[in-house]
Motif scaffolding. Structure first.
Motif, mmCIF file in Angstrom:
data_model
loop_
_atom_site.group_PDB
_atom_site.id
_atom_site.type_symbol
_atom_site.label_atom_id
_atom_site.label_comp_id
_atom_site.label_asym_id
_atom_site.label_seq_id
_atom_site.Cartn_x
_atom_site.Cartn_y
_atom_site.Cartn_z
ATOM 1 N N LEU A 1 0.829 -1.197 0.000
ATOM 2 C CA LEU A 1 0.000 0.000 0.000
ATOM 3 C C LEU A 1 0.867 1.253 0.000
ATOM 4 O O LEU A 1 1.977 1.250 0.566
ATOM 5 C CB LEU A 1 -0.913 0.019 1.234
ATOM 6 C CG LEU A 1 -1.963 -1.093 1.318
ATOM 7 C CD1 LEU A 1 -2.566 -1.143 2.716
ATOM 8 C CD2 LEU A 1 -3.051 -0.882 0.263
ATOM 9 N N PRO A 2 0.374 2.347 -0.590
ATOM 10 C CA PRO A 2 1.150 3.598 -0.587
ATOM 11 C C PRO A 2 1.275 4.176 0.818
ATOM 12 O O PRO A 2 0.573 3.757 1.748
ATOM 13 C CB PRO A 2 0.316 4.522 -1.485
ATOM 14 C CG PRO A 2 -0.670 3.659 -2.187
ATOM 15 C CD PRO A 2 -0.894 2.480 -1.310
ATOM 16 N N SER A 3 2.150 5.161 0.946
ATOM 17 C CA SER A 3 2.364 5.813 2.239
ATOM 18 C C SER A 3 1.237 6.802 2.514
ATOM 19 O O SER A 3 1.298 7.973 2.124
ATOM 20 C CB SER A 3 3.721 6.525 2.247
ATOM 21 O OG SER A 3 4.766 5.592 2.246
ATOM 22 N N ARG A 4 0.223 6.319 3.177
ATOM 23 C CA ARG A 4 -0.941 7.125 3.525
ATOM 24 C C ARG A 4 -1.266 6.931 5.004
ATOM 25 O O ARG A 4 -0.790 5.977 5.639
ATOM 26 C CB ARG A 4 -2.142 6.736 2.662
ATOM 27 C CG ARG A 4 -1.927 7.079 1.186
ATOM 28 C CD ARG A 4 -3.017 6.547 0.298
ATOM 29 N NE ARG A 4 -2.777 6.952 -1.098
ATOM 30 C CZ ARG A 4 -3.314 6.354 -2.147
ATOM 31 N NH1 ARG A 4 -4.128 5.332 -1.983
ATOM 32 N NH2 ARG A 4 -3.039 6.776 -3.369
ATOM 33 N N ILE A 5 -2.075 7.834 5.537
ATOM 34 C CA ILE A 5 -2.459 7.715 6.938
ATOM 35 C C ILE A 5 -3.137 6.374 7.198
ATOM 36 O O ILE A 5 -2.892 5.717 8.215
ATOM 37 C CB ILE A 5 -3.386 8.891 7.331
ATOM 38 C CG1 ILE A 5 -2.591 10.210 7.292
ATOM 39 C CG2 ILE A 5 -3.979 8.664 8.715
ATOM 40 C CD1 ILE A 5 -3.421 11.449 7.545
ATOM 41 N N GLU A 6 -3.976 5.926 6.242
ATOM 42 C CA GLU A 6 -4.656 4.634 6.404
ATOM 43 C C GLU A 6 -3.660 3.481 6.502
ATOM 44 O O GLU A 6 -3.911 2.496 7.204
ATOM 45 C CB GLU A 6 -5.620 4.400 5.247
ATOM 46 C CG GLU A 6 -6.810 5.328 5.207
ATOM 47 C CD GLU A 6 -6.511 6.685 4.581
ATOM 48 O OE1 GLU A 6 -7.406 7.536 4.557
ATOM 49 O OE2 GLU A 6 -5.365 6.895 4.111
ATOM 50 N N ILE B 1 -3.269 -7.480 0.885
ATOM 51 C CA ILE B 1 -4.017 -6.228 0.796
ATOM 52 C C ILE B 1 -3.302 -5.287 -0.164
ATOM 53 O O ILE B 1 -2.108 -5.004 0.016
ATOM 54 C CB ILE B 1 -4.159 -5.563 2.175
ATOM 55 C CG1 ILE B 1 -4.704 -6.549 3.198
ATOM 56 C CG2 ILE B 1 -5.051 -4.326 2.096
ATOM 57 C CD1 ILE B 1 -4.664 -6.036 4.635
ATOM 58 N N VAL B 2 -4.015 -4.801 -1.179
ATOM 59 C CA VAL B 2 -3.429 -3.921 -2.195
ATOM 60 C C VAL B 2 -4.454 -2.865 -2.608
ATOM 61 O O VAL B 2 -5.655 -3.042 -2.399
ATOM 62 C CB VAL B 2 -2.996 -4.711 -3.455
ATOM 63 C CG1 VAL B 2 -1.905 -5.721 -3.144
ATOM 64 C CG2 VAL B 2 -4.203 -5.383 -4.109
ATOM 65 N N PRO B 3 -4.006 -1.773 -3.254
ATOM 66 C CA PRO B 3 -4.955 -0.855 -3.892
ATOM 67 C C PRO B 3 -5.335 -1.399 -5.266
ATOM 68 O O PRO B 3 -4.608 -2.237 -5.830
ATOM 69 C CB PRO B 3 -4.142 0.437 -4.023
ATOM 70 C CG PRO B 3 -2.736 -0.041 -4.189
ATOM 71 C CD PRO B 3 -2.621 -1.305 -3.369
ATOM 72 N N GLU B 4 -6.437 -0.935 -5.810
ATOM 73 C CA GLU B 4 -6.791 -1.367 -7.159
ATOM 74 C C GLU B 4 -5.759 -0.881 -8.171
ATOM 75 O O GLU B 4 -5.351 -1.616 -9.072
ATOM 76 C CB GLU B 4 -8.183 -0.836 -7.531
ATOM 77 C CG GLU B 4 -8.681 -1.333 -8.891
ATOM 78 C CD GLU B 4 -8.892 -2.838 -8.931
ATOM 79 O OE1 GLU B 4 -8.186 -3.501 -9.729
ATOM 80 O OE2 GLU B 4 -9.726 -3.359 -8.174
ATOM 81 N N GLU B 5 -5.331 0.375 -7.984
ATOM 82 C CA GLU B 5 -4.364 0.971 -8.920
ATOM 83 C C GLU B 5 -3.545 2.021 -8.184
ATOM 84 O O GLU B 5 -4.035 2.674 -7.268
ATOM 85 C CB GLU B 5 -5.122 1.623 -10.094
ATOM 86 C CG GLU B 5 -4.247 2.165 -11.209
ATOM 87 C CD GLU B 5 -3.785 3.594 -10.991
ATOM 88 O OE1 GLU B 5 -2.792 3.992 -11.615
ATOM 89 O OE2 GLU B 5 -4.398 4.313 -10.167
ATOM 90 N N PHE B 6 -2.285 2.157 -8.549
ATOM 91 C CA PHE B 6 -1.451 3.224 -7.998
ATOM 92 C C PHE B 6 -0.410 3.620 -9.022
ATOM 93 O O PHE B 6 0.357 2.791 -9.496
ATOM 94 C CB PHE B 6 -0.762 2.780 -6.696
ATOM 95 C CG PHE B 6 0.081 3.856 -6.074
ATOM 96 C CD1 PHE B 6 -0.510 4.970 -5.477
ATOM 97 C CD2 PHE B 6 1.464 3.770 -6.092
ATOM 98 C CE1 PHE B 6 0.268 5.963 -4.904
ATOM 99 C CE2 PHE B 6 2.251 4.758 -5.515
ATOM 100 C CZ PHE B 6 1.653 5.858 -4.920
ATOM 101 N N ARG B 7 -0.442 4.896 -9.391
ATOM 102 C CA ARG B 7 0.519 5.471 -10.334
ATOM 103 C C ARG B 7 0.639 4.649 -11.615
ATOM 104 O O ARG B 7 1.731 4.350 -12.089
ATOM 105 C CB ARG B 7 1.876 5.679 -9.670
ATOM 106 C CG ARG B 7 1.818 6.728 -8.548
ATOM 107 C CD ARG B 7 3.136 6.864 -7.815
ATOM 108 N NE ARG B 7 4.162 7.507 -8.617
ATOM 109 C CZ ARG B 7 4.306 8.828 -8.751
ATOM 110 N NH1 ARG B 7 3.454 9.660 -8.150
ATOM 111 N NH2 ARG B 7 5.276 9.317 -9.481
ATOM 112 N N GLY B 8 -0.504 4.257 -12.136
ATOM 113 C CA GLY B 8 -0.556 3.603 -13.431
ATOM 114 C C GLY B 8 -0.428 2.100 -13.413
ATOM 115 O O GLY B 8 -0.543 1.464 -14.470
ATOM 116 N N HIS B 9 -0.184 1.498 -12.258
ATOM 117 C CA HIS B 9 -0.032 0.031 -12.207
ATOM 118 C C HIS B 9 -1.267 -0.593 -11.570
ATOM 119 O O HIS B 9 -1.754 -0.138 -10.534
ATOM 120 C CB HIS B 9 1.207 -0.370 -11.430
ATOM 121 C CG HIS B 9 1.425 -1.856 -11.397
ATOM 122 N ND1 HIS B 9 1.821 -2.570 -12.506
ATOM 123 C CD2 HIS B 9 1.285 -2.764 -10.402
ATOM 124 C CE1 HIS B 9 1.926 -3.857 -12.186
ATOM 125 N NE2 HIS B 9 1.604 -3.993 -10.915
#
Length: 526
Positions: free
Chosen positions: A72-77, A117-125
Motif C-alpha cells: 500500500l502507498p504511504s498514507r495515513i490509512e 491487501i493492495v490498492p486497485e491501482e497506484f501510479r498507473g499500475h
C-alpha cells in the motif's frame, strides 16, 4: 531556529501497541501526522482509529499469528493498518510499491501469506489485477483490494492483547538480487532501532519530520515509531514530487528533512529557483541514509537550505537504524560519518585476513545489535550471514574513527576490477556527484574483453540538450583529486536511473541494460 538538545527521555515499550496507547495518554492532542491533502491525525485519534480497524480485521478472521502481506502507498490509512495488525498479533509482511507480480508471488509464497491487501491501482499500475493473478496461483491466499478505506468494527469486541509469537514482522530486501530476502523482526527490535534515532537525533513534540521513506519499508515504520516515542509530528506524502513536496514541507514547518541524497539534491534545486526566500525556515537538519554522499554536500546543504546541514544514519533491512549522526555534532563528523551505533549495538571492522582492523583502518563491517533481525525467512541463508558467534556480516566496507563514529566507504561487491586493480565505485561517485549540471549520477563496472571491467559513469543531466562529455567529466574528476587510474572510460547519458524504494540505484539492472545496449546507447531505464 536554535537547535536544542532534546535527547531527554522518550516513551518506550516492548510492544508497539503499548507505545501507541502510552503516547495517546501522554499527548492525546499532539499532531502525529499531516499528509499532502492536509489531513491531520492526533495521537489519540490514531489510537482510536487503530482500535476500530483492528476490530474490523478481527471480524474478518485475522487473529494472532495470521500472516498478512500488504502493498500500500504511504498514507495515513496505511499507518493505521500497520498498527491495527500489530494490535492483533498478526505476522505482517509490508511490501514496497515498486514490487511487481514475480516478486509479490515469490514473497507471498515464501512467507505463507493468508491475506494480501493492495490498492486497485497506484501510479498507473494495476495492483488489484496483479493480486488476483497471484491469488489464482496460491489457492490459500485471500485478497482485499482497497481504495483507502479499511474495515472497522466496535473495539469492544477486540480480543486480549497478544503476547507472542515474538517475530511478527517480515521485511524483504529491496529486490536488487534475483530473489529478495525476508528479514524477520520483533517488536522489541524495531523499538530498539527507533530508540537509536530518538537518542541521537533528539526530536521532540515541536518537531515536524519529513517522512518520505515508504511506510512499507522498515525505515517508514520506524519513522512512525520514532514519532510515537518522541511526540514529534510526521509530514507524509505517497509520492515524491520535488516542487509539491517542498511546498508541503515548507507550509507544515518541517524541522527535520530527509530522506536520501537524491532528495536533498532535488530540494537544493528547488531552493535555488528563489534564493531570496528560505524554503524551510525552521529546518534544523537533513537526515539521510541509503546512498553515497560527498563531504561537500553537508556544507552545501547548510549554506543553501539552512540548519545544521546533514546528519546521516546507517542501517540495513536486516539491522535498521544501527547508527545515527547527531545534528549537535561538529561539521567534520556530520560531513563524513554515519554517527555512532545505538544503545547496545556493537560494530566490528574485519580485515580481509580475518583480523580486527584498527582505528581508521578499513574492512568489512560486522555488527551485533538489539535491532538485528532474528534471521531470514529462508533459514538456509543464515549460515552465510552470521558467524558462529552471532556477528552479522554486512558486506559493507567501513572504518571507525577515534570517536567511535562509523564511516561507510563502499560495498565489497561494488568494486570494479580493471587490469587486476580494484577501483571503488563509491570513490568515483563521491566526486562525480559534484559535477555541475547533473540531476543524478552513478558509476558501474561493465564487462570488458581486454581489461576485465571498465569504469562507466552514468548521468542524468539537468539540461538534456547540453549533456556533459567524457572529457569534461574526467577533467572535473582530476581537478577534484581523483587518481587518473580510476577515471571513467565510458559515459552514458540517460533520462533516469533505476532506483529502489529507498533511493538506491539498482546497479545490477543498470549494468545489464547498458551491456546489452552497447556503448553510447544510454536511454530511459526506469
Amino acid at each position: 531556529m536554535t537547535l536544542a538538545d532534546t535527547t531527554g527521555p522518550h516513551l518506550t515499550a516492548d510492544r508497539l501497541w503499548d507505545l501507541v496507547a502510552a503516547r495517546a495518554r501522554a499527548t492525546p492532542d499532539g499532531l502525529l501526522v499531516v499528509d499532502e491533502r492536509r489531513r491531520r491525525m492526533t495521537f489519540a485519534g490514531f489510537r482510536d482509529a487503530v482500535e476500530r480497524t483492528a476490530a474490523g480485521f478481527a471480524a474478518r478472521g485475522v487473529r494472532e499469528g495470521t500472516v498478512v502481506s500488504w502493498q500500500l502507498p504511504s498514507r495515513i490509512e496505511t499507518m493505521v493498518l500497520t498498527f491495527a495488525l500489530s494490535r492483533l498479533g498478526a505476522v505482517q509482511n509490508p511490501m514496497v510499491m515498486m514490487l511487481r507480480e514475480r516478486e509479490v508471488e515469490f514473497i507471498c509464497r515464501q512467507v505463507g501469506a493468508e491475506l494480501l491487501i493492495v490498492p486497485e491501482e497506484f501510479r498507473g499500475h494495476g495492483h488489484g489485477a496483479m493480486a488476483r493473478t497471484v491469488a489464482g496461483r496460491l489457492p490459500a491466499l485471500e485478497i482485499l483490494v482497497t481504495d483507502g478505506t479499511l474495515p472497522e468494527a466496535d473495539p469492544a469486541g477486540l480480543p486480549p492483547e497478544p503476547v507472542g509469537p515474538p517475530a511478527r514482522w517480515v521485511f524483504y530486501t529491496s529486490g536488487t538480487t534475483s530473489d529478495p530476502k525476508g528479514a524477520r523482526h520483533t517488536d522489541a527490535g524495531l523499538v530498539a532501532a527507533a530508540t537509536t534515532y530518538c537518542r541521537h537525533v533528539g526530536p521532540g513534540p515541536d518537531d515536524r519530520i519529513a517522512a518520505l521513506a515508504p511506510i512499507a519499508h522498515v525505515g517508514g515504520v520506524l519513522h512512525v515509531l520514532s514519532a510515537l516515542m518522541s511526540g514529534a509530528g510526521l509530514i507524509l506524502t505517497d509520492a515524491f514530487e520535488p516542487a509539491a513536496t517542498a511546498r508541503l514541507l515548507s507550509e507544515e514547518g518541517v524541522t527535520y528533512g530527509g530522506n536520501g541524497t537524491p532528495f536533498v539534491q532535488a530540494f537544493l534545486r528547488e531552493q535555488r529557483k528563489d534564493p531570496t526566500r528560505r524554503l524551510f525556515p525552521h529546518l534544523k537538519a537533513f537526515l539521510i541514509g541509503g546512498a553515497p554522499r560527498p563531504e561537500s554536500l553537508h556544507q552545501e546543504t547548510r549554506e543553501v537550505l539552512g540548519g545544521r546541514g546533514i546528519a546521516s544514519g546507517y542501517g540495513l533491512t536486516e539491522c535498521p537504524f544501527f547508527a545515527w549522526g547527531s545534528p549537535l555534532a561538529d561539521d567534520r563528523t556530520m560531513a563524513t560519518t554515519e554517527g555512532r551505533p545505538g544503545p547496545g549495538a556493537r560494530a566490528r571492522i574485519v580485515r580481509p585476513d580475518g583480523g580486527l582492523a584498527g582505528t581508521g583502518e578499513r574492512g568489512e563491517l560486522w555488527l551485533k545489535a538489539p535491532q538485528l533481525m532474528v534471521g531470514y525467512v529462508d533459514s538456509a541463508l543464515d549460515a552465510e550471514a552470521f558467524d558462529s558467534d552471532g556477528w552479522f556480516r554486512t558486506g559493507d566496507l567501513a572504518f571507525l574513527d577515534e570517536q567511535g563514529c562509523l564511516t561507510i566507504t563502499g560495498r565489497i561487491k561494488d568494486v570494479i576490477i580493471r587490469n587486476m586493480e580494484n577501483i571503488s565505485a563509491r570513490e568515483v561517485e563521491d566526486e562525480l556527484v559534484t559535477y555541475p549540471g547533473l540531476r543524478d549520477s552513478t558509476v558501474v563496472g561493465l564487462r570488458d574483453p581486454a581489461t576485465g571491467e571498465r569504469v562507466c559513469a552514468v548521468v542524468v543531466p539537468e539540461n538534456s540538450s547540453a549533456p556533459p562529455t567524457l572529457d569534461g567529466v574526467c577533467a572535473h574528476l582530476l581537478a577534484r583529486g581523483l587518481n587518473r587510474r580510476k577515471l571513467p572510460e565510458q559515459l552514458e547519458i540517460v533520462d533516469e536511473l533505476p532506483r529502489n524504494a529507498m533511493g538506491k540505484v539498482v546497479k545490477a539492472a543498470l549494468a545489464e541494460q547498458l551491456t546489452k545496449a552497447g556503448p553510447g546507447a544510454g536511454r530511459p531505464l526506469a
